[in-house]
Design an enzyme around this catalytic site. Structure first.
Site, PDB file in Angstrom:
ATOM      1  N   TYR A   1       0.821  -1.213   0.000  1.00 25.49           N
ATOM      2  CA  TYR A   1       0.000   0.000   0.000  1.00 25.49           C
ATOM      3  C   TYR A   1       0.855   1.264   0.000  1.00 25.49           C
ATOM      4  O   TYR A   1       0.395   2.322   0.402  1.00 25.49           O
ATOM      5  CB  TYR A   1      -0.900   0.044   1.238  1.00 25.49           C
ATOM      6  CG  TYR A   1      -2.140  -0.820   1.206  1.00 25.49           C
ATOM      7  CD1 TYR A   1      -2.071  -2.175   0.924  1.00 25.49           C
ATOM      8  CD2 TYR A   1      -3.393  -0.282   1.485  1.00 25.49           C
ATOM      9  CE1 TYR A   1      -3.203  -2.970   0.940  1.00 25.49           C
ATOM     10  CE2 TYR A   1      -4.539  -1.072   1.497  1.00 25.49           C
ATOM     11  CZ  TYR A   1      -4.430  -2.419   1.226  1.00 25.49           C
ATOM     12  OH  TYR A   1      -5.555  -3.197   1.254  1.00 25.49           O
TER      13      TYR A   1
ATOM     14  N   LYS B   1       5.245 -14.431   2.180  1.00 26.86           N
ATOM     15  CA  LYS B   1       5.210 -15.257   0.967  1.00 26.86           C
ATOM     16  C   LYS B   1       6.626 -15.253   0.414  1.00 26.86           C
ATOM     17  O   LYS B   1       6.868 -14.886  -0.737  1.00 26.86           O
ATOM     18  CB  LYS B   1       4.179 -14.670  -0.016  1.00 26.86           C
ATOM     19  CG  LYS B   1       3.912 -15.518  -1.247  1.00 26.86           C
ATOM     20  CD  LYS B   1       3.239 -16.854  -0.960  1.00 26.86           C
ATOM     21  CE  LYS B   1       3.197 -17.701  -2.225  1.00 26.86           C
ATOM     22  NZ  LYS B   1       2.655 -19.060  -1.976  1.00 26.86           N
TER      23      LYS B   1
ATOM     24  N   ASP C   1      -0.642 -18.366   1.909  1.00 25.48           N
ATOM     25  CA  ASP C   1      -1.671 -19.264   1.358  1.00 25.48           C
ATOM     26  C   ASP C   1      -1.965 -20.395   2.344  1.00 25.48           C
ATOM     27  O   ASP C   1      -3.117 -20.750   2.599  1.00 25.48           O
ATOM     28  CB  ASP C   1      -1.259 -19.805  -0.031  1.00 25.48           C
ATOM     29  CG  ASP C   1       0.171 -20.341  -0.072  1.00 25.48           C
ATOM     30  OD1 ASP C   1       0.950 -20.084   0.873  1.00 25.48           O
ATOM     31  OD2 ASP C   1       0.516 -21.026  -1.056  1.00 25.48           O
TER      32      ASP C   1
ATOM     33  N   ASP D   1      -4.610  -7.614   5.257  1.00 25.32           N
ATOM     34  CA  ASP D   1      -5.926  -7.114   4.837  1.00 25.32           C
ATOM     35  C   ASP D   1      -6.820  -8.295   4.476  1.00 25.32           C
ATOM     36  O   ASP D   1      -7.967  -8.406   4.933  1.00 25.32           O
ATOM     37  CB  ASP D   1      -5.754  -6.186   3.630  1.00 25.32           C
ATOM     38  CG  ASP D   1      -7.095  -5.787   3.032  1.00 25.32           C
ATOM     39  OD1 ASP D   1      -8.010  -5.480   3.815  1.00 25.32           O
ATOM     40  OD2 ASP D   1      -7.219  -5.806   1.786  1.00 25.32           O
TER      41      ASP D   1
ATOM     42  N   ASP E   1     -10.226 -10.130   6.748  1.00 21.52           N
ATOM     43  CA  ASP E   1     -11.609 -10.359   6.292  1.00 21.52           C
ATOM     44  C   ASP E   1     -12.012 -11.809   6.532  1.00 21.52           C
ATOM     45  O   ASP E   1     -13.131 -12.102   6.966  1.00 21.52           O
ATOM     46  CB  ASP E   1     -11.763 -10.042   4.792  1.00 21.52           C
ATOM     47  CG  ASP E   1     -12.285  -8.625   4.558  1.00 21.52           C
ATOM     48  OD1 ASP E   1     -12.043  -7.761   5.420  1.00 21.52           O
ATOM     49  OD2 ASP E   1     -12.928  -8.390   3.509  1.00 21.52           O
TER      50      ASP E   1
HETATM   51  C1  IPM Z   1      -9.669  -2.598   5.375  1.00 21.89           C
HETATM   52  C2  IPM Z   1     -10.294  -2.248   4.077  1.00 21.89           C
HETATM   53  C3  IPM Z   1      -9.476  -1.218   3.337  1.00 21.89           C
HETATM   54  C4  IPM Z   1      -8.079  -1.744   3.134  1.00 21.89           C
HETATM   55  C5  IPM Z   1     -10.126  -0.838   2.023  1.00 21.89           C
HETATM   56  C6  IPM Z   1     -11.408  -0.090   2.257  1.00 21.89           C
HETATM   57  C7  IPM Z   1      -9.216  -0.125   1.103  1.00 21.89           C
HETATM   58  O1  IPM Z   1     -10.475  -3.380   3.306  1.00 21.89           O
HETATM   59  O2  IPM Z   1      -9.533  -1.715   6.237  1.00 21.89           O
HETATM   60  O3  IPM Z   1      -9.326  -3.750   5.567  1.00 21.89           O
HETATM   61  O4  IPM Z   1      -7.830  -2.586   2.292  1.00 21.89           O
HETATM   62  O5  IPM Z   1      -7.198  -1.315   3.843  1.00 21.89           O
HETATM   63 MG    MG Z   2      -9.927  -5.146   4.275  1.00 15.94          MG
END
Ligand code: IPM
Ligand code: MG
Length: 350
Positions: A136, A187, A220, A244, A248
């Site tokens: 990022y 990785k 992975d 990230d 999720d």
């Molecule tokens: C998170 C989100 C953000 C990220 C998005 C909204 C860009 O997915 O905070 O995990 O990837 O950082």
């Molecule tokens: Mg995210």
């Protein structure tokens, strides 16, 4: 009496709805707790402002925020603005500008909540996400736009200093947890420069933490471990993009994206840290009054912890768990409660 000055940036979509609930909860808590006051200053920075003025926030935004003790952030993202514009217009400049390099993402299956996993109750993880560089970093560009020979580069930037400080943070955090176990996720078999640096620096830092057990799993492979053997994981450290994705998955496995909180920390406290639910703006349910405020409440608890109010932080967590164990759930958790019902129940449980 101490007054905590909090900047609130509700942002977009359900961010606006859940932050209002978080503010309500915290004001109510401060009234009952008695040991501190909170004062919120609200900043209307978000996609509406961008569509009117072409700027998500004013040029002196960071100067305005600098004086606050913490930032409570909702979400940014709008169907009318490309996502990379909204993200780089608001959230990333704050994370990077305030050097909030440690992004902390706990997950746990709260009482009453059902995990899609049979052994979901074993989930008790904290993911530490590097939050200012890596994939990022924003380094790269596009050349020969629109032509057949167009090229684009997206360069991950890993600095030794950046990697070392996030590892040190992860070890410190792992050391404070019951199991004192830290898993390094990279990785480095395929990505042979930056990720190998991650591995090397990890083991250098590990030398200072003989009491923390470590292991190393490729990104992975760790997804299968999360699903099949959740008890083998405790604290996890990973790069910006890897963490990230894993966070999720962790949120889904612990029952819903609607409960997952996060803290963007500047551990040295040179700048304010920023606290946010991870679910995003969720335009599909915006305005319906059914957004789950639990992620924001858990986020508020993390903020209180950071501010040095551990008793108030624990009180919020207890109230949340008392409400989830009674299954007062919004639709994302399979219930029919509305946002306001959950808030009322949590405030009632304080
Ligand atoms: C998170 C989100 C953000 C990220 C998005 C909204 C860009 O997915 O905070 O995990 O990837 O950082
Ligand atoms: Mg995210």
């Amino acid at each position: 009496m101490k007054t905590w000055h909090i900047a609130s940036i509700p942002g977009d979509g359900i961010g606006i709805e859940v932050i209002a609930e978080g503010v309500k909860l915290l004001e109510e808590l401060a009234r009952r707790e008695g040991g501190f006051r909170v004062e919120f200053t609200r900043f209307d920075w978000g996609s509406e402002r961008y569509l009117e003025t072409e700027q998500y926030m004013p040029v002196d935004a960071l100067d305005q925020l600098k004086a606050f003790d913490a930032i409570l952030f909702g979400a940014v993202g709008s169907p009318r603005v490309p996502d990379h514009i909204s993200l780089w217009g608001l959230r990333l400049p704050i994370c990077q500008g305030f050097d909030q390099y440690a992004n902390v993402r706990p997950s746990r299956v709260l009482p009453g909540v059902e995990s899609p996993l049979r052994n979901g109750h074993e989930i008790d993880w904290v993911i530490v996400r590097e939050n200012t560089e890596g994939e990022y970093s924003g380094s790269g560009g596009r050349v020969h736009r629109g032509l057949p020979e167009e090229i684009a580069t997206e360069t991950s930037v890993f600095t030794r200093a950046g990697v070392e400080r996030v590892h040190r943070f992860a070890f410190e955090l792992a050391r404070k947890r019951k199991r004192k176990h830290l898993t390094l996720v990279t990785k480095s078999n395929a990505q042979r420069h930056g990720m190998v640096l991650w591995d090397e620096v990890f083991y250098e830092v590990a030398g200072n933490y003989p009491d923390v057990r470590t292991d190393r799993v490729l990104v992975d492979a760790v997804t299968t471990r999360m699903v099949l053997k959740p008890a083998l994981l405790d604290t996890i450290v990973a790069s910006n993009l890897h963490a990230d994705i894993l966070s999720d998955l962790a949120a889904a496995l612990s029952g819903s994206l609607g409960i997952a909180p996060t803290a963007n920390l500047n551990p040295e406290r040179k700048f304010p840290s920023m606290f946010e639910p991870i679910h995003g703006s969720a335009f599909d349910i915006t305005g319906k009054g059914i957004a789950n405020p639990i992620a924001t409440f858990w986020t508020v608890s993390m903020m209180l912890e950071h501010l040095g109010e551990p008793r108030a932080a624990a009180r919020v967590m207890q109230a949340i768990e008392s409400v989830t164990s009674r299954r007062i759930f919004t639709p994302d958790l399979g219930g029919t409660a509305r946002t306001a019902d959950v808030t009322a129940a949590v405030i009632g449980a304080l």
